[in-house]
Design an enzyme around this catalytic site. Structure first.
Site, PDB file in Angstrom:
ATOM      1  CD  GLU A 122       4.396   2.677   5.879  1.00 29.85           C
ATOM      2  OE1 GLU A 122       4.217   3.794   5.358  1.00 29.85           O
ATOM      3  OE2 GLU A 122       5.490   2.289   6.281  1.00 29.85           O
ATOM      4  CD  GLU A 144       6.928   3.383   1.319  1.00 29.17           C
ATOM      5  OE1 GLU A 144       6.899   2.235   0.833  1.00 29.17           O
ATOM      6  OE2 GLU A 144       6.066   3.820   2.099  1.00 29.17           O
TER       7      GLU A 144
END
Lengths: 679, 419
Positions: A122, A144
């Protein structure tokens, strides 16, 4: 720049004018770089300083070649999951900092080498350009959802914008990790550089070549997504597929999908929605359980019973080249620098094993996970032998893993022979599941060098290895075997005591036998396929009858018989249940079992077989309550069995749950068989 | 008594077109002359080995003599070529050893050369009769106008007859007595000894892997002299894997022998020096290995079991000796077919005659004919050379060389490390 005090980053100016390099460095003791709160704050400081005195170009990289950034610190994730009160605030702060990168008046490049996962990716996606180093160890992904949460730093918003929604779903919802080549193909990487170019990039004169590098990148958008309702269509298709795959047990992939769907809105609204969904995901019990398990597994991998220096086992012998033997050999080969000797009496099984190993290596090379030279070197470490006589390499083996048929007489014969042929002090281990290790060792002159080391099928993919010593076993042997397991990249679970079936098989047999017992003796003959579904809905990886099909009835019946003999009190007696009579119906091996199988997938229920066994349901649909009642009965029996293991001091509750989850896929969302009952 | 030897790389047939056996042989011979300048004057005999090249020029009908003259040796010294099919190379060495033992000659040059890509195609008997008739008619002493009709008739007949030639390589690889091809015999043997396709493929893979390792480590460099710019055997498949091997179609329907697990058709030449020990000492030559004719043997069997000839030959060697195969450190056997070698191993394992076993770890440590190729007559000499060099490099004491021979024979001989 001088007054910055950074602990997680190194910030310096390159020899070239105007180029600054910011490298993430979590210190030499940390194996992987993580993006902690502090690291983010420090990044913020750097960006603030740069506002007044900005460089021409900034490169964000890692000081470790193996790991760009493995994502957020899992300790911190645990903290926020346990106390989700100021979660929203934290996410907003992170978004703010990453937005500063996006809006920087100078180009920022992420130079990615090694693992770049979760928060790391990210961060990289917030940069203007991503240069990826073309190396087999490079991995980009957003895993995740495996921890029960969703990407929180804008991953679900930026990735669809970079690679298109369909590919983004594959990465975010499917948990796919991209290799360097795939990243380039998807459009996530702007450029592939090799290792030496990457080293030279610091010396690169960005001042002159700047124009070539920073041309706007054209994004490929698939045809479907350009259609008016294309994105909605993609989302609804993905939702169906995800529901089918997770069976509605795990909320995280669905929430992640929702966040990805929101990426068609504006960035700020999308980010807002993402953080809402993140909070939602973090508040689920599944997230808590999965993160808990992560730590249990980490502990299991770390545990060392012996502090003394343990020499590695370099030459590994594997006797028996069936599916187990060949996959164990493959797992051992992929461990660093292990010489492997694989032996089987029958030529066809050796032939099959060598083909399997060669093909598997070729597949790794094709996927870009291994360099061709490494694959060749790996293959060179394999020696095979067949027939009655062993290769002389056996006498050099440090450890010999037996993986032959589950038959006490055969094992005795083999171990007597092995003890004669191996060097003194060589470790002999048995990959037994349903025989008592000490009984196998009864023929040995030196039982102190023996222990049980139980792999799961297929051994190169299954993470768990159960290790159990017998009374005489030297603790040093256990430590060595533990080391080998770790070198093979597996999670070891060491039992304090031996028992028949070790951990997983005991509970697994209970699961299977109780299911059969309940289905066949319950007067209304409940629908067994519905029972399978019911189990899958509660988090079992596979229903009991599907599992039986996969194991194969001949093997299954054999194991059940032996386990029943060992635990006559706790396991039901299924003597009049003749499951393996018909040789054409043996489960996936023959394509027919409780289900009809095609291409490794169950297509439809096999009523014929159920009729023959006299367990055909009387009504087409059993009552839901009835099925749930049966399921709970079976689960309570399994809980009893697991508690019995615990009360006998064989293993701790955490370890039992961990092994049942890793070895049997038993309810990771509910934290295992015992954990589920406790919470 | 073997001082040294050297060979050309073994080249897949067709690598170099228009190659002749004598030309190929001159390269290793020249290399030996270069290494041992005294060899040219000391050499007093040349023994050659060749089977199928002595038909066309420039190889003529006695290849050894051609090589002798072309190499510039004294024309007064004798030269002969031996032929015992696949065993020719080893037999030539043994022939030289015997002659040296007898004291007839002191320094013999053994040259085994076979260029299988140069094998001829021949006309069969009927075709030849037709050609002969035409020749006869054309030689008649009569005026042209009287000869013309019969000449035209025979000429037309000759033109009309089928011109399909017989390939001598095919003739050579088919047993004339039992009329079976060598591959068919290997198939039969595999069936008899229950050697599965899988086992043969595994053996072939191992051979390729060993040859690859030996080439990459430079082990084979010790015995190879570059020939026309090529310095390594080119038959080795460097990326061979088992899946590829198992996909090959068998040569005969229902059989197990495939191109992958049988030897290749190859060109190659080997030269060895077999020298009287005293002479070697006088000239200051090293001693690579020693051979004794009493530790060699040629055994026979029915042609249908061609591949098991070595079993008979080895048994004959060890029957009047106390030692067994287990005392031998290095064994080089010719991998005509994987099935054949495996059958030999099985035969020694099954029959408990105290002859020992052909342990897979000792047999062909540097790969064999499946990977390197099998230039029929040169193979025997190559095995002697490879075995001698392996003894020298590893420091092992004893070696054994054996070949199965088409027609139902086997040749075997023991070697000892020189110094």
């Amino acid at each position: 720049m001088e007054d910055l005090k950074l602990t997680k980053w190194q910030y310096r100016t390159s020899i070239r004018e105007g180029l600054r390099i910011l490298s993430l460095d979590c210190g030499p003791e940390a194996k992987q770089n993580t993006l902690s709160k502090q690291a983010l704050e420090e990044l913020n400081q750097v960006l603030d300083v740069n506002l007044t005195d900005h460089p021409r170009v900034m490169v964000i990289r890692s000081s470790k070649f193996e790991s760009f950034c493995a994502g957020m610190d899992v300790d911190e994730i645990r903290e926020i999951v346990n106390d989700p009160s100021n979660l929203k605030q934290l996410l907003n702060r992170a978004h703010e900092i990453l937005m500063k990168i996006r809006q920087a008046p100078y180009p920022i490049i992420a130079l990615i080498a090694g693992e770049c996962l979760g928060g790391g990716l990210e961060l990289a996606m917030a940069c203007h350009y991503r240069f990826v180093i073309d190396h087999p160890k490079t991995r980009l992904g957003l895993p995740e959802t495996q921890l029960g949460i969703i990407p929180g730093f804008g991953g679900t918003q930026i990735l669809p914008r970079l690679v298109g929604m369909q590919n983004a779903i594959k990465v975010i919802v499917g948990g796919k990790k991209l290799s360097a080549k795939e990243a380039k193909q998807y459009g996530l990487a702007d450029s592939l550089v090799d290792k030496w170019e990457a080293l030279a990039i610091e010396e690169l004169d960005f001042g002159t070549v700047i124009l070539d590098f920073f041309l706007p990148v054209k994004r490929k958008v698939s045809f479907l997504e350009r259609l008016p309702f294309g994105k909605k269509l993609v989302c609804s298709m993905a939702r169906k597929a995800t529901l089918k795959a997770t069976k509605g047990v795990y909320p995280a992939p669905l929430l992640a999908l929702e966040a990805v769907c929101a990426s068609s809105k504006s960035l700020s609204r999308g980010l807002n929605e993402e953080s809402d969904l993140f909070v939602k995901a973090a508040n689920t019990p599944e997230a808590k359980n999965l993160i808990d398990l992560f730590f249990v597994r980490k502990d299991a991998r770390k545990a060392t019973p012996l502090e003394a220096k343990v020499y590695p086992l370099d030459v590994v012998g594997v006797i028996g080249a069936g599916v187990m033997g060949s996959t164990i050999a493959y797992a051992a080969l992929t461990a660093h620098n292990k010489q492997v000797y694989l032996h089987d009496t029958y030529v066809p099984s050796i032939h099959k094993a060598v083909r399997f190993i060669e093909d598997e290596l070729a597949r790794e090379v094709k996927k870009g996970k291994m360099i061709k030279g490494v694959a060749e070197e790996t293959r060179n470490r394999l020696t095979v032998g067949y027939g009655e006589t062993f290769h002389s390499l056996l006498s050099r083996c440090d450890i010999v893993i037996e993986a032959i048929v589950e038959d006490m007489a055969e094992k005795h014969k083999l171990f007597t022979k092995l003890e004669e042929l191996t060097r003194p002090g060589a470790i002999l281990v048995s990959n037994t599941s349903s025989l008592l290790p000490s009984e196998i060792a009864s023929v040995l002159l030196h039982p102190e060098n023996f222990c049980a080391m139980h792999f799961f099928n297929p051994a190169h993919k299954m993470d768990l290895v159960e290790i159990a010593g017998i009374k005489q076993t030297n603790p040093e042997i256990i430590a060595k075997v533990l080391n080998l397991t770790r070198a093979m990249g597996k999670t070891p679970v060491v039992l304090n005591k031996e028992c028949v079936g070790l951990l997983v098989n005991r509970v697994m047999t209970q699961y299977l036998m109780q299911s059969i017992f309940n289905v066949s003796y319950w007067p209304s003959r409940p629908n067994l396929w519905m029972l399978d579904q019911a189990f899958e809905m509660c988090g079992m990886m596979m229903g009991p009858f599907k599992t039986l099909d996969l194991i194969g009835f001949d093997t299954g019946a054999h194991v059940m018989k032996m386990m029943q003999a060992a635990y006559p009190k706790s396991l039901p007696d299924l003597k009049d249940f003749k499951i393996a009579d018909d040789k054409s119906t043996l489960g996936t091996k023959t394509g027919k079992g409780f289900y009809i199988w095609k291409n490794g997938k169950p297509v439809k229920p096999n009523y014929e077989f159920a009729k023959r066994l006299d367990i055909m349901p009387k009504k087409k649909h059993s009552l839901h309550g009835e099925i749930v009642a049966i399921r709970e009965t079976i689960l309570s029996k399994m809980w009893l069995e697991a508690m019995d293991i615990y009360e006998n001091g064989i293993a701790s509750i955490d370890m039992i749950d961990l092994s049942l989850i890793l070895g049997g896929g038993m309810m990771p969302n509910r934290r295992g068989v015992i954990g589920r009952a406790e919470h | 008594m073997i001082v040294d030897g050297v060979r050309t790389p073994f080249l897949k047939a067709g690598t170099i077109p228009d190659l002749s056996a004598s030309e190929m042989a001159l390269t290793p011979v020249g290399e030996l002359f270069k290494r041992y300048p005294k060899l040219k004057e000391s050499c007093d005999c040349v023994v050659g080995a060749n089977i199928g090249n002595q038909v066309l020029h420039p190889d003529g009908s006695n290849l050894a003599r051609v090589i002798l003259l072309k190499a510039g040796l004294d024309p007064r010294i004798p030269a002969w070529t031996v032929n015992i099919n696949c065993g020719s190379g080893l037999h030539a060495v043994l022939d030289a050893v015997k002659n040296v033992e007898l004291g007839l000659y002191k320094c013999i040059l053994v040259v085994a050369s076979e260029v299988m890509s140069d094998y001829v195609a021949v006309y069969n008997r009927q075709q030849r009769a037709q050609f002969a008739k035409l020749y006869e008619v054309s030689r008649k002493k009569a005026p042209m106008w009287r000869r013309l009709p019969s000449l035209m008739k025979e000429w037309t007949k000759m033109k009309m007859m089928p011109h399909k030639p017989e390939w001598s390589i095919k003739i050579g690889l088919t047993d004339p007595v039992c009329k079976l091809g060598m591959d068919e015999i290997a198939d039969q043997i595999a069936e008899e000894y229950k050697i599965s396709r899988e086992e043969q493929d595994l053996f072939a893979l191992e051979s390729q892997r060993r040859a690859k390792a030996a080439t990459l480590s430079g082990r084979l460099k010790h015995e190879i002299v570059p020939f026309r710019g090529i310095d390594q055997d080119n038959g080795i498949r460097f990326d061979q894997n088992l899946s590829a091997l198992s996909k090959l179609r068998p040569l005969h329907k229902g059989g197990t022998v495939t191109p992958g697990n049988s030897s290749q058709i190859t060109d190659g030449a080997v030269a060895l020096m077999v020298v009287n020990e005293e002479l070697a000492k006088k000239n200051g030559w090293p001693l690579l290995a020693t051979m004794y004719s009493r530790f060699s043997s040629i055994g026979g069997c029915v042609p249908e079991r061609m591949g098991l000839g070595p079993v008979q030959a080895i048994k004959q060697i060890f029957s009047h000796d106390w030692s067994t195969l287990d005392d031998i450190d290095v064994i080089e056997t010719n991998e005509a077919f994987a099935a054949v070698v495996l059958a030999q191993q099985k035969e020694f394992e099954l029959v408990k005659d105290n002859f020992g076993r052909l342990s897979p770890e000792k047999v062909n440590r540097n790969g064999g004919a499946i990977a390197l190729g099998h230039p029929i007559s040169a193979s025997g000499a190559r095995l002697v050379l490879t075995c001698a060099k392996e003894l020298e490099l590893t420091g092992a004491t004893s070696g054994l060389v054996t070949l199965c021979v088409g027609g139902g024979q086997g040749v075997a001989a023991c070697l000892e490390r020189g110094e």
